[in-house]
Write an enzyme that holds these catalytic residues in place. Sequence first.
Site, PDB file in Angstrom:
ATOM      1  N   THR A 184       1.095   4.106  17.543  1.00 30.20           N
ATOM      2  CA  THR A 184       1.215   3.783  18.964  1.00 30.20           C
ATOM      3  C   THR A 184       1.458   5.095  19.713  1.00 30.20           C
ATOM      4  OG1 THR A 184       3.610   3.569  18.813  1.00 30.20           O
ATOM      5  CG2 THR A 184       2.315   1.582  18.349  1.00 30.20           C
ATOM      6  N   ASN A 224      -2.502 -17.398   5.417  1.00 32.63           N
ATOM      7  CA  ASN A 224      -2.736 -18.172   6.655  1.00 32.63           C
ATOM      8  C   ASN A 224      -4.088 -18.881   6.566  1.00 32.63           C
ATOM      9  OD1 ASN A 224      -1.738 -15.445   6.923  1.00 32.63           O
ATOM     10  ND2 ASN A 224      -1.212 -15.928   9.032  1.00 32.63           N
ATOM     11  N   CYS A 225      -5.057 -18.134   6.033  1.00 34.02           N
ATOM     12  CA  CYS A 225      -6.438 -18.613   6.029  1.00 34.02           C
ATOM     13  C   CYS A 225      -6.614 -19.859   5.156  1.00 34.02           C
ATOM     14  CB  CYS A 225      -7.366 -17.513   5.531  1.00 34.02           C
ATOM     15  SG  CYS A 225      -6.986 -15.912   6.243  1.00 34.02           S
ATOM     16  N   LYS A 230     -38.726 -11.566  -1.840  1.00 37.56           N
ATOM     17  CA  LYS A 230     -38.374 -10.869  -0.587  1.00 37.56           C
ATOM     18  C   LYS A 230     -37.257 -11.703   0.045  1.00 37.56           C
ATOM     19  CE  LYS A 230     -42.430 -10.358   1.538  1.00 37.56           C
ATOM     20  NZ  LYS A 230     -43.394 -10.587   0.455  1.00 37.56           N
ATOM     21  N   GLN A 264       0.840  -1.205   0.000  1.00 36.11           N
ATOM     22  CA  GLN A 264       0.000   0.000   0.000  1.00 36.11           C
ATOM     23  C   GLN A 264       0.872   1.249   0.000  1.00 36.11           C
ATOM     24  OE1 GLN A 264      -3.110  -0.045  -0.417  1.00 36.11           O
ATOM     25  NE2 GLN A 264      -3.932  -1.957   0.360  1.00 36.11           N
ATOM     26  N   ILE A 268       6.039   5.128  15.419  1.00 38.16           N
ATOM     27  CA  ILE A 268       5.841   3.672  15.387  1.00 38.16           C
ATOM     28  C   ILE A 268       4.349   3.366  15.241  1.00 38.16           C
ATOM     29  CG2 ILE A 268       6.201   1.472  16.563  1.00 38.16           C
ATOM     30  CD1 ILE A 268       8.517   2.685  18.061  1.00 38.16           C
ATOM     31  N   TYR A 269       4.022   2.641  14.197  1.00 38.21           N
ATOM     32  CA  TYR A 269       2.642   2.220  13.937  1.00 38.21           C
ATOM     33  C   TYR A 269       2.530   0.732  14.256  1.00 38.21           C
ATOM     34  CZ  TYR A 269       2.252   6.591  11.307  1.00 38.21           C
ATOM     35  OH  TYR A 269       2.244   7.910  10.942  1.00 38.21           O
ATOM     36  N   ALA A 270       1.350   0.290  14.635  1.00 38.19           N
ATOM     37  CA  ALA A 270       1.146  -1.152  14.852  1.00 38.19           C
ATOM     38  C   ALA A 270      -0.178  -1.546  14.213  1.00 38.19           C
ATOM     39  CB  ALA A 270       1.157  -1.474  16.336  1.00 38.19           C
TER      40      ALA A 270
HETATM   41  P1  FAD Z   1       0.608 -12.562  10.511  1.00 35.06           P
HETATM   42  O1  FAD Z   1      -0.100 -12.647   9.213  1.00 35.06           O
HETATM   43  O2  FAD Z   1       0.678 -13.802  11.350  1.00 35.06           O
HETATM   44  O3  FAD Z   1       2.070 -12.051  10.232  1.00 35.06           O
HETATM   45  C1  FAD Z   1       2.996 -11.838  11.259  1.00 35.06           C
HETATM   46  C2  FAD Z   1       4.384 -12.195  10.752  1.00 35.06           C
HETATM   47  O4  FAD Z   1       5.336 -11.528  11.563  1.00 35.06           O
HETATM   48  C3  FAD Z   1       4.691 -13.680  10.854  1.00 35.06           C
HETATM   49  O5  FAD Z   1       5.058 -14.211   9.607  1.00 35.06           O
HETATM   50  C4  FAD Z   1       5.857 -13.739  11.841  1.00 35.06           C
HETATM   51  O6  FAD Z   1       6.821 -14.741  11.506  1.00 35.06           O
HETATM   52  C5  FAD Z   1       6.471 -12.355  11.702  1.00 35.06           C
HETATM   53  N1  FAD Z   1       7.194 -11.920  12.890  1.00 35.06           N
HETATM   54  C6  FAD Z   1       6.812 -12.005  14.178  1.00 35.06           C
HETATM   55  N2  FAD Z   1       7.726 -11.463  14.990  1.00 35.06           N
HETATM   56  C7  FAD Z   1       8.712 -11.014  14.195  1.00 35.06           C
HETATM   57  C8  FAD Z   1       9.948 -10.367  14.457  1.00 35.06           C
HETATM   58  N3  FAD Z   1      10.319 -10.068  15.698  1.00 35.06           N
HETATM   59  N4  FAD Z   1      10.739 -10.044  13.413  1.00 35.06           N
HETATM   60  C9  FAD Z   1      10.369 -10.339  12.135  1.00 35.06           C
HETATM   61  N5  FAD Z   1       9.208 -10.967  11.846  1.00 35.06           N
HETATM   62  C10 FAD Z   1       8.398 -11.296  12.859  1.00 35.06           C
HETATM   63  N6  FAD Z   1      -8.710 -14.518   9.203  1.00 35.06           N
HETATM   64  C11 FAD Z   1      -9.832 -14.302   8.483  1.00 35.06           C
HETATM   65  O7  FAD Z   1     -10.286 -13.158   8.407  1.00 35.06           O
HETATM   66  N7  FAD Z   1     -10.452 -15.326   7.826  1.00 35.06           N
HETATM   67  C12 FAD Z   1      -9.986 -16.608   7.861  1.00 35.06           C
HETATM   68  O8  FAD Z   1     -10.553 -17.511   7.234  1.00 35.06           O
HETATM   69  C13 FAD Z   1      -8.829 -16.863   8.629  1.00 35.06           C
HETATM   70  N8  FAD Z   1      -8.330 -18.113   8.722  1.00 35.06           N
HETATM   71  C14 FAD Z   1      -7.193 -18.322   9.428  1.00 35.06           C
HETATM   72  C15 FAD Z   1      -6.687 -19.623   9.503  1.00 35.06           C
HETATM   73  C16 FAD Z   1      -5.532 -19.875  10.220  1.00 35.06           C
HETATM   74  C17 FAD Z   1      -5.007 -21.280  10.296  1.00 35.06           C
HETATM   75  C18 FAD Z   1      -4.848 -18.810  10.866  1.00 35.06           C
HETATM   76  C19 FAD Z   1      -3.582 -19.069  11.641  1.00 35.06           C
HETATM   77  C20 FAD Z   1      -5.341 -17.529  10.809  1.00 35.06           C
HETATM   78  C21 FAD Z   1      -6.519 -17.268  10.092  1.00 35.06           C
HETATM   79  N9  FAD Z   1      -7.057 -15.982  10.015  1.00 35.06           N
HETATM   80  C22 FAD Z   1      -8.203 -15.768   9.297  1.00 35.06           C
HETATM   81  C23 FAD Z   1      -6.448 -14.840  10.744  1.00 35.06           C
HETATM   82  C24 FAD Z   1      -5.530 -14.000   9.869  1.00 35.06           C
HETATM   83  O9  FAD Z   1      -4.654 -14.843   9.177  1.00 35.06           O
HETATM   84  C25 FAD Z   1      -4.770 -13.018  10.744  1.00 35.06           C
HETATM   85  O10 FAD Z   1      -5.707 -12.161  11.355  1.00 35.06           O
HETATM   86  C26 FAD Z   1      -3.742 -12.190   9.979  1.00 35.06           C
HETATM   87  O11 FAD Z   1      -2.802 -13.023   9.388  1.00 35.06           O
HETATM   88  C27 FAD Z   1      -3.065 -11.189  10.905  1.00 35.06           C
HETATM   89  O12 FAD Z   1      -2.047 -10.512  10.234  1.00 35.06           O
HETATM   90  P2  FAD Z   1      -0.729 -10.064  11.030  1.00 35.06           P
HETATM   91  O13 FAD Z   1       0.116  -9.338  10.050  1.00 35.06           O
HETATM   92  O14 FAD Z   1      -1.111  -9.416  12.292  1.00 35.06           O
HETATM   93  O15 FAD Z   1      -0.033 -11.443  11.440  1.00 35.06           O
END
Ligand code: FAD
Length: 441
Positions: A270, A41-42, A430, A18, A275-277
């Site tokens: 944050t 992941n999904c 409907k 983005q 720093i954004y989260a």
């Molecule tokens: P993630 O996608 O998990 O990414 C985080 C990444 O950060 C990871 O790859 C990790 O290795 C990396 N990381 C962590 N710490 C560090 C570090 N210190 N340095 C470098 N890298 C780091 N959501 C839905 O809406 N619909 C679904 O059907 C659905 N199904 C799912 C099925 C499964 C099995 C799982 C596990 C999740 C599912 N989800 C689903 C949830 C969705 O995948 C998550 O909400 C989404 O991936 C969150 O994104 P994220 O970036 O927060 O975390």
Amino acid sequence: KKVLVIGGVAGGATFASQLRMLDEEAEIIVFEKDGTMSFANCGMPYYLGGFVEKREHLIAATPESFQEKKKIEVRIRHEVIRINRSEKTVTIKDHIKDVTYDESYDKLVYSPGAVPVVPDIKHLDRGNCYSLRSFKDMLKLDEHITKRNYQSVCLVGGGFIGLEMAENMKARGMKVHLVQRSSHVLNLLEPDFSQVLEKELIDHDVDLHLSATVEQINEDRSLKLSDGTEIEADFLLLAVGIKPNKHLAEAAGLSIGITGGVRVNEYMQTDDPDIYAIGDVIESFDFITGKPKQVPLAWVAHREAYVAARHITDDPVAFKGILGTAICKVFEQSAAVVGHSGSSLRKMEIPFETAELTSKQHAGYYPGASSLSLMVHFCPDSGTIYGAQAVGQGADKRIDVISTAINGGLSVLDLQTLEIAYAPPYSAPKDPVNMIGYKAV
Ligand code: FAD
């Protein structure tokens, strides 16, 4: 501008893309501690069940494609081990070269996801226990199922992942036990709706153990449940929930909210403005009540990624909050939710009324007609829609329409007026959504 991103999957990789779309010049470096970026992941349960044939189909991008198409550098097997706020640097452990180094940032985006909760099971080490969070987890489980010839599984937890895995492990020919602590599966559903899923599981030969937990793994590796039942399973899949992977933020002194996620404002900042989260690690807020809320879902992470990118490029758009719209397929059934359930409204002491109906998902005379139940909770005075749930085929469409209605500020009576696409294979003149509007009078 130099922007570093921690985490290279849903939130992190989406944010990086983005930002590139909004800013052609920014230097963007993504750090991903594992070996795979941008995987779905999904889709993992469906790969394990054989519905997705090749693991590569789950990978949306590689470091090479990101570099080539987007000029974004992704360093895989690079783990950020510290955020040094006063220096505006992060410390990185490069697991390939086994070295540690610092990298400076103007802006930092933190999207490290969540970690699975490990349930309290006595002698957990005796069993073959797995979680499903990373691509690595999926590959390991897939390999072990084949190489160790696993024939049976105990799914611990009856939430989204437990339910999806029930279907997928059945598709892989396994004997499936599903153990759920509460009295119903997917406990954000109304009990009547959960029962539809429970019947579906039983009809597909899943052994359901409700109001039970796995208490211990016996010496012979059989499992003792809290209700006294003993079951056999070659392996356990632990799917009892997740918690924000927030240790770096905590160590850096960033604020944590009351739900346990990193606290951010409506621009994903944050309490350190540089720093954004985003994603599973943060605490966001409820679209309807404005109260703190954590929803670890993909839409949320993707939207937050966009909001953060807009803010960093000085063209802010505020996040509107989370409705928690979600859906789950359980064999031939689907269950979908948006907003608040009755029990969540009761807990908050918000008075509400409910309209509900059960009908066919499309014209009854068209082949394949089956039962669809829909329930909507709303404010008795204003008609504000607080939440809805649906179970059955066609649940997706109805909940998405209602989610749109809530987003647009429509009242429950406005549902009468929505002109919904109709032909016999899809709906009725409907639609059930219209009918709910008429019932809510
Ligand atoms: P993630 O996608 O998990 O990414 C985080 C990444 O950060 C990871 O790859 C990790 O290795 C990396 N990381 C962590 N710490 C560090 C570090 N210190 N340095 C470098 N890298 C780091 N959501 C839905 O809406 N619909 C679904 O059907 C659905 N199904 C799912 C099925 C499964 C099995 C799982 C596990 C999740 C599912 N989800 C689903 C949830 C969705 O995948 C998550 O909400 C989404 O991936 C969150 O994104 P994220 O970036 O927060 O975390």
